[in-house]
Design a protein around this motif. Sequence first.
Motif, PDB file in Angstrom:
ATOM      1  N   ALA A  60      16.114  -4.308  14.619  1.00  0.00           N
ATOM      2  CA  ALA A  60      14.903  -3.839  13.951  1.00  0.00           C
ATOM      3  C   ALA A  60      14.330  -2.611  14.643  1.00  0.00           C
ATOM      4  N   PHE A  61      14.377  -2.599  15.986  1.00  0.00           N
ATOM      5  CA  PHE A  61      13.873  -1.442  16.730  1.00  0.00           C
ATOM      6  C   PHE A  61      14.732  -0.212  16.448  1.00  0.00           C
ATOM      7  N   ALA A  62      16.056  -0.389  16.472  1.00  0.00           N
ATOM      8  CA  ALA A  62      16.945   0.738  16.180  1.00  0.00           C
ATOM      9  C   ALA A  62      16.765   1.215  14.743  1.00  0.00           C
ATOM     10  N   ASP A  63      16.645   0.289  13.821  1.00  0.00           N
ATOM     11  CA  ASP A  63      16.454   0.666  12.426  1.00  0.00           C
ATOM     12  C   ASP A  63      15.177   1.490  12.240  1.00  0.00           C
ATOM     13  N   ARG A  64      14.115   1.069  12.900  1.00  0.00           N
ATOM     14  CA  ARG A  64      12.829   1.760  12.713  1.00  0.00           C
ATOM     15  C   ARG A  64      12.842   3.153  13.320  1.00  0.00           C
ATOM     16  N   HIS A  65      13.406   3.290  14.508  1.00  0.00           N
ATOM     17  CA  HIS A  65      13.240   4.542  15.241  1.00  0.00           C
ATOM     18  C   HIS A  65      14.473   5.446  15.239  1.00  0.00           C
ATOM     19  N   LEU A  66      15.603   4.923  14.775  1.00  0.00           N
ATOM     20  CA  LEU A  66      16.812   5.745  14.684  1.00  0.00           C
ATOM     21  C   LEU A  66      17.400   5.755  13.283  1.00  0.00           C
ATOM     22  N   GLY A  67      17.307   4.633  12.600  1.00  0.00           N
ATOM     23  CA  GLY A  67      17.971   4.485  11.307  1.00  0.00           C
ATOM     24  C   GLY A  67      17.134   4.829  10.107  1.00  0.00           C
ATOM     25  N   GLY A  68      15.831   5.069  10.303  1.00  0.00           N
ATOM     26  CA  GLY A  68      14.972   5.428   9.188  1.00  0.00           C
ATOM     27  C   GLY A  68      14.654   4.272   8.259  1.00  0.00           C
ATOM     28  N   ARG A  69      14.771   3.016   8.753  1.00  0.00           N
ATOM     29  CA  ARG A  69      14.453   1.847   7.939  1.00  0.00           C
ATOM     30  C   ARG A  69      13.296   1.119   8.600  1.00  0.00           C
ATOM     31  N   ARG A  70      12.203   0.983   7.897  1.00  0.00           N
ATOM     32  CA  ARG A  70      10.989   0.474   8.520  1.00  0.00           C
ATOM     33  C   ARG A  70      11.065  -1.024   8.810  1.00  0.00           C
ATOM     34  N   GLY A  71      11.213  -1.849   7.795  1.00  0.00           N
ATOM     35  CA  GLY A  71      11.226  -3.285   8.012  1.00  0.00           C
ATOM     36  C   GLY A  71       9.879  -3.798   8.476  1.00  0.00           C
ATOM     37  N   THR A  72       9.752  -5.112   8.610  1.00  0.00           N
ATOM     38  CA  THR A  72       8.471  -5.722   9.000  1.00  0.00           C
ATOM     39  C   THR A  72       8.576  -6.567  10.266  1.00  0.00           C
ATOM     40  N   LEU A  73       9.779  -6.755  10.796  1.00  0.00           N
ATOM     41  CA  LEU A  73       9.938  -7.693  11.904  1.00  0.00           C
ATOM     42  C   LEU A  73       9.145  -7.283  13.134  1.00  0.00           C
ATOM     43  N   LEU A  74       8.970  -5.991  13.351  1.00  0.00           N
ATOM     44  CA  LEU A  74       8.258  -5.524  14.536  1.00  0.00           C
ATOM     45  C   LEU A  74       6.745  -5.476  14.343  1.00  0.00           C
ATOM     46  N   SER A  75       6.301  -5.884  13.179  1.00  0.00           N
ATOM     47  CA  SER A  75       4.868  -5.783  12.874  1.00  0.00           C
ATOM     48  C   SER A  75       4.046  -6.934  13.444  1.00  0.00           C
ATOM     49  N   GLY A  76       4.692  -8.050  13.768  1.00  0.00           N
ATOM     50  CA  GLY A  76       3.965  -9.191  14.296  1.00  0.00           C
ATOM     51  C   GLY A  76       4.857 -10.406  14.355  1.00  0.00           C
ATOM     52  N   PRO A  77       4.333 -11.529  14.874  1.00  0.00           N
ATOM     53  CA  PRO A  77       5.147 -12.738  15.017  1.00  0.00           C
ATOM     54  C   PRO A  77       5.800 -13.159  13.707  1.00  0.00           C
ATOM     55  N   SER A  78       6.996 -13.722  13.838  1.00  0.00           N
ATOM     56  CA  SER A  78       7.764 -14.143  12.668  1.00  0.00           C
ATOM     57  C   SER A  78       8.060 -15.631  12.757  1.00  0.00           C
ATOM     58  N   ALA A  79       7.842 -16.328  11.635  1.00  0.00           N
ATOM     59  CA  ALA A  79       8.169 -17.754  11.586  1.00  0.00           C
ATOM     60  C   ALA A  79       9.665 -17.984  11.752  1.00  0.00           C
ATOM     61  N   ALA A  80      10.473 -16.984  11.415  1.00  0.00           N
ATOM     62  CA  ALA A  80      11.921 -17.121  11.552  1.00  0.00           C
ATOM     63  C   ALA A  80      12.361 -17.052  13.009  1.00  0.00           C
ATOM     64  N   TYR A  81      11.537 -16.442  13.866  1.00  0.00           N
ATOM     65  CA  TYR A  81      11.894 -16.266  15.278  1.00  0.00           C
ATOM     66  C   TYR A  81      10.701 -16.646  16.162  1.00  0.00           C
ATOM     67  N   PRO A  82      10.335 -17.918  16.175  1.00  0.00           N
ATOM     68  CA  PRO A  82       9.167 -18.321  16.991  1.00  0.00           C
ATOM     69  C   PRO A  82       9.398 -18.136  18.489  1.00  0.00           C
ATOM     70  N   GLU A  83      10.650 -17.945  18.904  1.00  0.00           N
ATOM     71  CA  GLU A  83      10.932 -17.749  20.328  1.00  0.00           C
ATOM     72  C   GLU A  83      10.415 -16.407  20.837  1.00  0.00           C
ATOM     73  N   MET A  84      10.136 -15.463  19.948  1.00  0.00           N
ATOM     74  CA  MET A  84       9.733 -14.136  20.402  1.00  0.00           C
ATOM     75  C   MET A  84       8.216 -14.004  20.324  1.00  0.00           C
ATOM     76  N   ARG A  85       7.633 -13.778  21.478  1.00  0.00           N
ATOM     77  CA  ARG A  85       6.177 -13.655  21.596  1.00  0.00           C
ATOM     78  C   ARG A  85       5.788 -12.182  21.614  1.00  0.00           C
ATOM     79  N   PHE A  86       4.797 -11.819  20.803  1.00  0.00           N
ATOM     80  CA  PHE A  86       4.234 -10.462  20.803  1.00  0.00           C
ATOM     81  C   PHE A  86       3.066 -10.430  21.774  1.00  0.00           C
ATOM     82  N   LEU A  87       3.080  -9.471  22.697  1.00  0.00           N
ATOM     83  CA  LEU A  87       2.020  -9.362  23.677  1.00  0.00           C
ATOM     84  C   LEU A  87       1.115  -8.173  23.316  1.00  0.00           C
ATOM     85  N   PRO A  88      -0.186  -8.358  23.457  1.00  0.00           N
ATOM     86  CA  PRO A  88      -1.123  -7.294  23.051  1.00  0.00           C
ATOM     87  C   PRO A  88      -1.087  -6.103  24.001  1.00  0.00           C
TER      88      PRO A  88
END
Length: 382
Positions: free
Chosen positions: A354-382
């Motif tokens: 998702a990071f590569a897509d947003r900043h290199l691939g020109g694809r925005r996506g939503t995964l980096l926008s906030g916590p995802s129910a599909a990946y509860p293991e990943m915590r977003f820190l303020p």
Amino acid sequence: MLLAAASAAVATVPTPAFAADVRLPSRRGASTRRLVLPEPTGPHHIGTVSLHLVDRSRPDPWVPAESVRELMAQVWYPAREARRLPLAPWVSPAFGALINPPGSGYELPLTHARTGAPALPGHRPVVLYSPGFGMERTAGTAVVEELASHGYIVVTIDHTHDSPLVEFPDGRVATSAVPPPTGEPGEEERLIAKALAARVADTRFVLNRLSRPQRALPGGVWHAMDLRRTGMIGHSLGGATAAQTMLEDRRVTAGANLDGAMSGSVLTAGLDRPFLLVGSEGHDRAGDDTWAAFWSVLRGPRLELQLRRSGHLSFTDYQVLLPQAGIPPEDLADAFGTIDGPRSVQVQRAYLLAFADRHLGGRRGTLLSGPSAAYPEMRFLP
């Protein structure tokens, strides 16, 4: 056996040792078992090829008697279907013998990439990969293959004499030349500074070489590289290498640090381009002064994530391979945490893609926008 150096390797301050001390346990008398890497999920077949590169402009920083700096790099790319070509081994023969002595009862993995396969046509972003201190370019193959299967060209770099072993095409082997600790004040800081400078110079040299045709690359690979869209990912000291390389070389337009302490002049100079920090459980800028300092001077898009229940070496292939070799979970917890290895790979793949897509691939996506129910293991820190 396995964890002779794990207590050093789990620290976020980079220390050499872990990969050189990995030994698979013996299964003598049992049928041979092949270890496997997670299959990539992208739509493309993968090709790979190794490059032997010689920098004649500088001596080796670890062994000054070597008048040139020799490196091995490996290119992973979307490829045409090429079943007639062999699957590439995970590591070189010499490194394989180091961690898996003959008669162990195990076979090391094959990758999902065909050696020398022709590239798919197109112009594709490039991602550089730098491993942790004392580790090898293959340590993050599961993530590297995922990016390649989704359309990226990934170039992994062995930092000679920092890696425990680098094997050249003519059979020569370069082993670690990192000096043993003596306990002198400031020794670790000087060692890290030396390793970081060598790694940045290595990376910039590789990027320079990629900017002109390489005869060793299979058909179409060099023409497919869009070096105007170049990012960099690194684990441990490789993460600090990504940041410092971005500071010194504006060709690298986005970077990610997987659980490594920051160092170098980037701590005060900062960056004006996107950067991602991904920490293991308990590693964040609240507890790591180097992350806090780095965060405060980032002027471009920035994001800090934390992978729950992970350890420092969860950002390597060993997290999925060692359990297959029967290593008890309690022996792995200090270095790898308690997260399931295949699930850890799945989560890391999703966020790095998702990071590569947003900043290199020109694809925005939503995964980096906030916590995802599909990946509860990943915590977003303020």
